[in-house]
Design an enzyme around this catalytic site. Structure first.
Site, short mmCIF file in Angstrom:
data_model
loop_
_atom_site.label_atom_id
_atom_site.label_comp_id
_atom_site.label_asym_id
_atom_site.label_seq_id
_atom_site.Cartn_x
_atom_site.Cartn_y
_atom_site.Cartn_z
N GLU A 110 0.80 -1.14 0.03
CA GLU A 110 0.02 0.09 -0.01
C GLU A 110 0.95 1.41 0.08
OE1 GLU A 110 -2.35 -1.67 3.27
OE2 GLU A 110 -3.93 -0.94 2.24
N GLU A 130 -3.52 -9.61 3.57
CA GLU A 130 -4.34 -9.55 4.73
C GLU A 130 -5.31 -10.54 4.94
OE1 GLU A 130 -3.31 -7.40 2.60
OE2 GLU A 130 -2.90 -5.37 3.53
C1 3H9 Z 1 -1.22 -5.20 6.94
O1 3H9 Z 1 -0.14 -4.98 6.32
C2 3H9 Z 1 -2.52 -4.47 6.77
C3 3H9 Z 1 -2.52 -3.23 5.89
O2 3H9 Z 1 -3.51 -3.22 5.13
C4 3H9 Z 1 -2.68 -2.20 6.91
C5 3H9 Z 1 -3.73 -1.70 7.57
C6 3H9 Z 1 -3.80 -0.41 8.61
N1 3H9 Z 1 4.20 -7.54 11.90
O3 3H9 Z 1 7.89 -15.23 9.11
P1 3H9 Z 1 9.29 -14.81 9.71
C7 3H9 Z 1 8.05 -10.98 12.35
S1 3H9 Z 1 -1.26 -6.81 7.87
C8 3H9 Z 1 5.05 -7.51 12.78
O4 3H9 Z 1 9.68 -16.03 10.52
P2 3H9 Z 1 10.37 -15.13 7.02
C9 3H9 Z 1 7.71 -12.46 12.81
O5 3H9 Z 1 6.58 -12.27 14.00
C10 3H9 Z 1 0.48 -7.38 7.54
N2 3H9 Z 1 6.15 -8.77 12.79
O6 3H9 Z 1 10.19 -14.47 8.57
C11 3H9 Z 1 8.94 -13.00 13.11
O7 3H9 Z 1 9.23 -12.42 14.53
P3 3H9 Z 1 9.99 -13.27 15.64
C12 3H9 Z 1 0.34 -8.10 6.09
C13 3H9 Z 1 6.15 -9.28 11.69
O8 3H9 Z 1 11.64 -14.66 6.44
C14 3H9 Z 1 9.86 -12.08 12.26
O9 3H9 Z 1 9.23 -10.87 11.84
N3 3H9 Z 1 1.60 -8.68 5.93
C15 3H9 Z 1 5.56 -9.12 10.40
O10 3H9 Z 1 10.38 -16.55 7.03
C16 3H9 Z 1 10.62 -13.14 11.11
O11 3H9 Z 1 9.27 -13.54 10.39
C17 3H9 Z 1 1.80 -9.89 6.08
O12 3H9 Z 1 0.95 -10.60 6.40
C18 3H9 Z 1 4.53 -8.02 10.62
N4 3H9 Z 1 4.08 -7.72 9.39
O13 3H9 Z 1 9.39 -14.50 6.32
C19 3H9 Z 1 2.96 -10.50 5.91
N5 3H9 Z 1 5.87 -10.07 9.53
O14 3H9 Z 1 11.35 -13.50 14.98
C20 3H9 Z 1 3.42 -11.07 7.34
C21 3H9 Z 1 7.20 -10.60 10.25
O15 3H9 Z 1 10.15 -12.58 16.83
N6 3H9 Z 1 4.93 -11.88 7.10
N7 3H9 Z 1 7.12 -10.20 11.32
O16 3H9 Z 1 9.38 -14.56 15.78
C22 3H9 Z 1 5.28 -12.71 6.44
O17 3H9 Z 1 4.65 -13.36 5.68
C23 3H9 Z 1 6.61 -12.95 6.61
O18 3H9 Z 1 7.30 -12.64 7.70
C24 3H9 Z 1 7.81 -12.72 5.52
C25 3H9 Z 1 9.08 -12.92 5.91
C26 3H9 Z 1 7.50 -13.54 4.25
C27 3H9 Z 1 7.82 -11.18 5.38
#
Ligand code: 3H9
Length: 709
Positions: A110, A130
């Site tokens: 976004e 999301e």
């Molecule tokens: C959104 O954006 C809504 C919007 O429309 C705005 C609305 C107002 N936030 O997965 P990993 C942490 S909703 C906080 O093991 P990888 C995760 O908990 C969001 N923390 O790494 C972990 O922490 P810890 C939409 C986050 O390399 C660490 O980062 N986005 C977030 O295997 C490593 O994560 C998504 O749904 C976050 N957004 O994969 C994407 N993301 O080490 C969500 C990660 O303490 N994220 N963490 O356990 C992912 O899909 C994967 O993390 C990603 C990396 C592919 C990015």
């Protein structure tokens, strides 16, 4: 400016770098920092344009999901407020070029949509995932995305949630240029090209929004599809509504509508459950007595014993991760059959467009075969996947102990057998561990990693790391009968049979559960796995049952008739040549006869009772497992059920679901079933304790270390 965002200069181009490890989430301070940096660049007469980029391995993985938890739990009052900040970026009088590497997901994409141009490395991933958290884009994504890529594609991206590669996104206009080589240098050059030209604002575009006549059938089909594919879920339909608003309302009004729908989703039980699963999956690798720094053993080659369905599937998983595999069986025919099945599975993936032929050829080259254990000497790890009987496993492990090099990990894919007993046949029980893949291994994400009493910590740490490399969610469990998943599944499957024996039609039992959200009904699952498998386990372990425990009998009769499920084209259902199920007219007559003989009183059983008895049978056993320490956390159990047993993520797994219902209420119902149905329903002590003290499974912390046997 916040220290999460910094500005440097490449001569006439400002470089704005977001630096909020590990994934540059839009935590408080980040969006504000971006706006401040854009405003600073705007004021600086020596700057012609800006490049917005992420530090580290990724651009922005989205809004900070932890902030959503604070909002819904009431520990944060104000809203996330990214949307108005993005308007300021879009209104900048100097162009802002976003440079994407790694991921631009959710709020990250976004931000990119509000920038004036988007460039990316070809392999970067862009998406609106999301819905995986039960929400919709909430920072203008449902309004800007259709303006950039059209309504149909925007619906696809926002309802399915699957990211696309930037190279592909460049073909449909989401990315303006894919940059090979140095991304920053390419983005800076691009910024110079566009500096001084009229600045395009996404929100002012309407050329791709379509006409009401064009859009009506698209929205109708999308809603129809969402209702079928995402049964019971609200966020996909909300995303479609928000995108429709983009086509019918001015941008600002559309954003208000997006906001309303976003809040409706965010505060729903569904979103809370999915966010729980997101964090539970990331909590799973954290093992209290095995710190992150624990050394791991390099695994550059894997040998597999047994080229059957499981062994072949595991070989594909390893090859897909780029690890060379040596597949062994006892005779050439078995090996040829195994390789044939692998080839057939890969051919199917090519046909479905999942893999290219070139990819498959490379993977097949990684899979070698042998008839001799002597070839195992070089393997860093062995996965045994032979038939599930203890004497055979013991023989295999004695052989492996003889041939494997020192330091090799020796694992078993057993789903029920005692890993310590298997380990005891070797001279190195510290190297032995369970690697319980789920069938089909190349499809199912779950991997139960079974810790034996003597399993070394570096062996556990290695398997946990390896699971991620293999694309699996590896959950460490203790060594009890059935481990975590199958131990809970046993009472669940058994209860389904009792329900039939008390008068519910098999179809009614399965339908109640699939309507509730399970991927398959319990009786259909029995048919899929083979009714004889459950039959054998029932007979083998009958002596361990509580005295007076009720025994199901109808399924035993089906097995004795040779109705073993899908493999014999008949079980609870009958199956056609394509294994499509239909009701079997023979079943009601058989049931009537057997039930009359047994004299079990018959009654109409409402769907609600079917669901309660099924789901609470999981919860009650899960509570025992948690208390006994075979699972480290309630979230581990939920992760297992969502990833391995078709439990709906939007209900958060059995333990989370029970917390949502309220443990007091669950306990009362379990007590009632105990009175009505006997000893198998004896409430788990932990369920009683938490219910009576007003606590939850989610907050339960076990003091002692993880149980291993
Ligand atoms: C959104 O954006 C809504 C919007 O429309 C705005 C609305 C107002 N936030 O997965 P990993 C942490 S909703 C906080 O093991 P990888 C995760 O908990 C969001 N923390 O790494 C972990 O922490 P810890 C939409 C986050 O390399 C660490 O980062 N986005 C977030 O295997 C490593 O994560 C998504 O749904 C976050 N957004 O994969 C994407 N993301 O080490 C969500 C990660 O303490 N994220 N963490 O356990 C992912 O899909 C994967 O993390 C990603 C990396 C592919 C990015």
């Amino acid at each position: 400016m916040s220290d999460l965002v910094r500005v440097t200069k490449e001569q006439d181009i400002a470089v704005i770098t977001i630096d909020n490890p590990p994934v540059n989430a839009l935590s408080p301070g980040v969006p504000e920092g971006i706006v401040a940096a854009v405003e600073q660049a705007e004021k600086d007469p020596s700057v012609k344009a800006s490049v917005l980029i992420g530090a580290g391995k990724t651009f922005v993985a989205g809004a900070d999901i932890k902030e959503f938890v604070k909002l819904t739990s009431g520990t944060r009052g104000d809203d996330i407020g990214i949307l108005p900040l993005l308007l300021k970026v879009e209104d900048s009088r100097k162009p802002v070029v976003v440079a994407i590497h790694g991921n631009a997901l959710g709020g990250g994409l976004e931000v990119a949509q509000a920038c004036h141009y988007r460039v990316a490395t070809p392999d970067a991933k862009v998406g609106q995932p999301e819905v995986n958290l039960g929400i919709i884009p909430g920072a203008g994504g449902t309004q800007r995305l259709p303006r950039l890529i059209g309504v149909e594609r925007a619906i696809e991206m926002c309802t399915v949630g699957k990211p696309v590669r930037a190279a592909e996104a460049a073909q449909f206009g989401l990315i303006d240029r894919a940059i090979e080589g140095d991304l920053l240098a390419g983005a800076v050059a691009f910024a110079r090209e566009v500096a001084g030209k009229p600045i395009p604002k996404t929100r002012e575009r309407s050329d791709k929004l379509g006409t009401p006549e064009q859009n009506a059938p698209i929205f109708a089909a999308a809603r129809d599809n969402a209702r079928k594919k995402f049964r019971n879920q609200i966020c996909q339909l909300a995303a479609i509504d928000a995108i429709e608003a983009a086509t019918k309302m001015p941008f600002e009004k559309g954003c208000d509508e997006e906001r309303r729908l976003f809040d409706k989703c965010l505060y729903s039980d569904q979103s809370k459950a999915q966010i729980h699963i997101f964090f539970a999956e990331r909590e799973v690798p954290k093992i209290p007595d095995i710190p992150k720094e624990t050394p791991t053993i390099p695994v550059n080659s894997i040998a597999i014993v047994g080229a059957g369905t499981m062994g072949g599937g595991i070989a594909m998983v390893c090859a897909n991760a780029g690890i060379p595999v040596l597949l062994k069986d006892t005779d050439q025919t078995a090996l040829d059959r195994g390789i044939g099945t692998i080839q057939k599975n890969y051919a199917m993936s090519v046909k479905r467009g999942r893999f290219t032929q070139e990819y498959v050829d490379q993977r097949m080259k990684l899979i070698k075969t042998t008839l001799n254990y002597e070839d195992f000497g070089g393997a860093d790890m062995v996965i045994e996947a032979v038939f599930e009987t203890m004497p055979l496993k013991k023989q295999v492990f004695a052989d492996l102990d003889r041939v494997c090099k020192k330091g090799a990990i020796i694992s078993s894919n057993t789903s029920t057998l005692n890993i310590d007993e298997i380990a005891a046949t070797t001279s190195r029980p510290e190297a032995v561990i369970g690697m319980h893949f789920f069938s089909p291994a190349n499809v199912m994400r779950l991997l139960e990693i079974v810790r034996g009493r003597k399993t070394a910590k570096d062996v556990i740490a290695t398997c946990m790391h390896l699971s991620k490399k293999l694309g699996k969610v590896g959950v460490l469990v203790g060594n009890c009968r059935g481990f975590v998943g199958n131990r809970m599944f046993l009472p669940y499957i058994r209860e389904a049979q009792f329900l039939v024996e008390e008068g519910a039609a098999p179809e009614a039992v399965d339908k109640a559960l699939t309507d509730w959200g399970m991927a398959m009904g319990p009786l259909a699952v029995g048919d899929l796995g083979g009714l004889d498998v459950a039959y054998r386990i029932r007979k083998e372990y009958r002596h361990l049952e509580k005295p007076g425990a009720r025994q199901p009998f109808v399924e035993d009769r089906l097995v004795e008739m040779g109705r073993l499920g899908q493999k014999t084209a008949a079980g609870w259902y009958k199956y056609d040549a394509d294994r499509r199920a239909s009701s079997d007219p023979e079943i009601p007559a058989l049931l009537q006869k057997w039930i009359e003989e047994s004299r079990i009183p018959q009654r109409q059983i409402p769907a609600e009772e079917i669901v309660d008895r099924e789901v609470y049978s999981l919860v009650n056993e899960g509570a025992r497992i948690l208390e006994e320490g075979y699972a480290l956390r309630a979230g581990d159990i939920d992760t297992i059920y969502v990833n391995g047993y078709g439990f709906p993520a939007y209900r958060g797994g059995p333990m989370w679901y029970a917390d949502t219902v309220g443990l007091k209420k669950v306990y009362e119902r379990v007590k009632q079933f105990h009175q009505q149905h006997g000893v198998l329903w004896e409430p788990a002590p932990l369920l009683k304790e938490l219910a009576e003290s007003g606590k939850t499974f989610a907050n339960f912390q076990r003091v002692a270390a993880q149980a291993t046997d």
